[in-house]
Design a protein around this motif. Structure first.
Motif, PDB file in Angstrom:
ATOM      1  N   ASN A 193       0.969  -1.209  -0.033  1.00  0.00           N
ATOM      2  CA  ASN A 193       0.021   0.013   0.053  1.00  0.00           C
ATOM      3  C   ASN A 193       0.679   1.316  -0.042  1.00  0.00           C
ATOM      4  OD1 ASN A 193      -2.448  -1.451  -0.090  1.00  0.00           O
ATOM      5  ND2 ASN A 193      -2.522  -1.583   2.139  1.00  0.00           N
ATOM      6  N   PHE A 194       2.022   1.349   0.451  1.00  0.00           N
ATOM      7  CA  PHE A 194       3.004   2.290   0.434  1.00  0.00           C
ATOM      8  C   PHE A 194       3.971   2.048  -0.392  1.00  0.00           C
ATOM      9  CE2 PHE A 194       0.640   2.193   4.297  1.00  0.00           C
ATOM     10  CZ  PHE A 194       0.062   3.264   4.462  1.00  0.00           C
ATOM     11  N   ALA A 195       3.950   1.311  -1.654  1.00  0.00           N
ATOM     12  CA  ALA A 195       4.955   1.303  -2.494  1.00  0.00           C
ATOM     13  C   ALA A 195       5.561   2.519  -2.924  1.00  0.00           C
ATOM     14  CB  ALA A 195       4.738   0.534  -3.416  1.00  0.00           C
ATOM     15  N   GLN A 196       6.854   2.837  -3.056  1.00  0.00           N
ATOM     16  CA  GLN A 196       7.447   4.008  -3.508  1.00  0.00           C
ATOM     17  C   GLN A 196       7.496   4.024  -4.891  1.00  0.00           C
ATOM     18  OE1 GLN A 196       8.824   6.583  -1.458  1.00  0.00           O
ATOM     19  NE2 GLN A 196       7.835   5.414   0.217  1.00  0.00           N
ATOM     20  N   LEU A 197       7.576   5.328  -5.444  1.00  0.00           N
ATOM     21  CA  LEU A 197       7.570   5.421  -6.883  1.00  0.00           C
ATOM     22  C   LEU A 197       9.211   5.330  -7.185  1.00  0.00           C
ATOM     23  CD1 LEU A 197       6.627   6.418  -9.610  1.00  0.00           C
ATOM     24  CD2 LEU A 197       6.867   8.728  -8.809  1.00  0.00           C
ATOM     25  N   ASN A 198       9.285   4.459  -8.238  1.00  0.00           N
ATOM     26  CA  ASN A 198      10.828   4.061  -8.711  1.00  0.00           C
ATOM     27  C   ASN A 198      11.251   5.410  -9.519  1.00  0.00           C
ATOM     28  OD1 ASN A 198      10.605   1.590  -7.538  1.00  0.00           O
ATOM     29  ND2 ASN A 198      10.134   0.625  -9.163  1.00  0.00           N
ATOM     30  N   PRO A 242       8.341   3.294 -22.406  1.00  0.00           N
ATOM     31  CA  PRO A 242       8.336   4.798 -22.203  1.00  0.00           C
ATOM     32  C   PRO A 242       9.057   5.209 -21.299  1.00  0.00           C
ATOM     33  CG  PRO A 242       6.231   3.597 -23.133  1.00  0.00           C
ATOM     34  CD  PRO A 242       7.067   2.400 -22.384  1.00  0.00           C
ATOM     35  N   PHE A 243       9.280   6.541 -21.243  1.00  0.00           N
ATOM     36  CA  PHE A 243       9.985   7.519 -20.280  1.00  0.00           C
ATOM     37  C   PHE A 243       8.804   8.325 -19.887  1.00  0.00           C
ATOM     38  CE2 PHE A 243      13.397   5.803 -22.963  1.00  0.00           C
ATOM     39  CZ  PHE A 243      14.300   5.659 -22.280  1.00  0.00           C
ATOM     40  N   VAL A 244       8.419   8.649 -18.698  1.00  0.00           N
ATOM     41  CA  VAL A 244       7.677   9.892 -18.222  1.00  0.00           C
ATOM     42  C   VAL A 244       8.886  10.571 -17.384  1.00  0.00           C
ATOM     43  CG1 VAL A 244       5.954  10.299 -16.466  1.00  0.00           C
ATOM     44  CG2 VAL A 244       5.689   8.302 -17.908  1.00  0.00           C
ATOM     45  N   ILE A 245       8.797  12.004 -17.825  1.00  0.00           N
ATOM     46  CA  ILE A 245       9.768  12.643 -17.188  1.00  0.00           C
ATOM     47  C   ILE A 245       8.908  13.786 -16.710  1.00  0.00           C
ATOM     48  CG2 ILE A 245      11.708  14.475 -17.725  1.00  0.00           C
ATOM     49  CD1 ILE A 245      11.556  12.120 -20.337  1.00  0.00           C
ATOM     50  N   GLU A 279       1.291   2.349 -11.915  1.00  0.00           N
ATOM     51  CA  GLU A 279       1.143   2.331 -13.445  1.00  0.00           C
ATOM     52  C   GLU A 279       2.640   2.757 -13.635  1.00  0.00           C
ATOM     53  OE1 GLU A 279      -0.164   1.619 -17.052  1.00  0.00           O
ATOM     54  OE2 GLU A 279      -1.278   1.483 -15.406  1.00  0.00           O
ATOM     55  N   LEU A 280       3.177   3.671 -13.013  1.00  0.00           N
ATOM     56  CA  LEU A 280       4.380   4.243 -13.641  1.00  0.00           C
ATOM     57  C   LEU A 280       5.676   3.192 -13.336  1.00  0.00           C
ATOM     58  CD1 LEU A 280       4.441   7.975 -12.272  1.00  0.00           C
ATOM     59  CD2 LEU A 280       4.595   7.189 -14.581  1.00  0.00           C
ATOM     60  N   LEU A 312      -1.732   7.914 -19.213  1.00  0.00           N
ATOM     61  CA  LEU A 312      -0.633   6.605 -18.780  1.00  0.00           C
ATOM     62  C   LEU A 312      -1.280   5.440 -19.395  1.00  0.00           C
ATOM     63  CD1 LEU A 312       0.974   7.670 -15.413  1.00  0.00           C
ATOM     64  CD2 LEU A 312       1.919   7.910 -17.773  1.00  0.00           C
ATOM     65  N   GLN A 313      -2.481   5.111 -19.339  1.00  0.00           N
ATOM     66  CA  GLN A 313      -3.121   3.901 -19.636  1.00  0.00           C
ATOM     67  C   GLN A 313      -3.334   4.045 -21.136  1.00  0.00           C
ATOM     68  OE1 GLN A 313      -6.493   3.863 -16.870  1.00  0.00           O
ATOM     69  NE2 GLN A 313      -5.364   2.544 -15.538  1.00  0.00           N
TER      70      GLN A 313
END
Length: 153
Positions: free
Chosen positions: A16-21, A38-41, A67-68, A148-149
């Motif tokens: 539930n508290f997963a960090q954003l990589n 793909p890259f999200v900047i 998702e990211l 994103l989806q």
């Protein structure tokens, strides 16, 4: 039994508290050669209040983080960073615009739209480095998730 319950709750809490990589440009580029995504900047500055709001709302949303982490390489980039960056076979540098101001060439390259660079901006690149989307200004998690989806592989 107590140890089992404790372990169970720790595992659930961790999910539930997963960090954003978050990656650097160099890391994301290396990882993309192994597993193309793909890259999200996220282009931001230290002084931008809307950028801080996005960091504390949009990018803290559990669905956005999932998702990211699963389908993209996420890079958070301060557009006023002074460090030179090599990305996509190009060297990008900081361009001073006064005593204590300026902008990074990479931020201009990724975020400029119709001659304007706005903060915050989300630039989404395909694994071949072509720009798929540029989202300028504060964007809530619902809209970001929809985009994103649509763009994931």
């Amino acid at each position: 039994m107590k140890k089992f319950l404790l372990l169970f709750f720790l595992l659930i809490a961790n999910q539930n508290f997963a960090q954003l990589n978050t990656h650097t440009f160099e890391e994301a580029e290396k990882l993309s050669k192994i597993s193309p995504k793909p890259f999200v900047i996220f282009l931001h500055t230290d002084w931008c209040n809307y950028c801080k709001m996005m960091e504390n709302t949009t990018f803290k949303d559990q669905k956005i983080r999932e998702e990211l982490n699963k389908n993209f390489y996420f890079i958070s980039f301060n557009a006023e960073d002074r460090k030179a960056i090599n990305f996509n076979n190009h060297a990008f540098k900081f361009i001073p615009k006064g005593n204590n101001s300026g902008v990074h060439e990479l931020a201009i390259s990724l975020g400029e739209k119709d001659g304007n660079l706005v903060y915050p901006t989300i630039a989404i690149l395909d694994s071949d480095y072509s720009i798929l989307a540029q989202i300028q200004s504060f964007t809530n998690s619902k809209i970001v998730l929809e985009i994103l989806q649509k763009l994931k592989r």
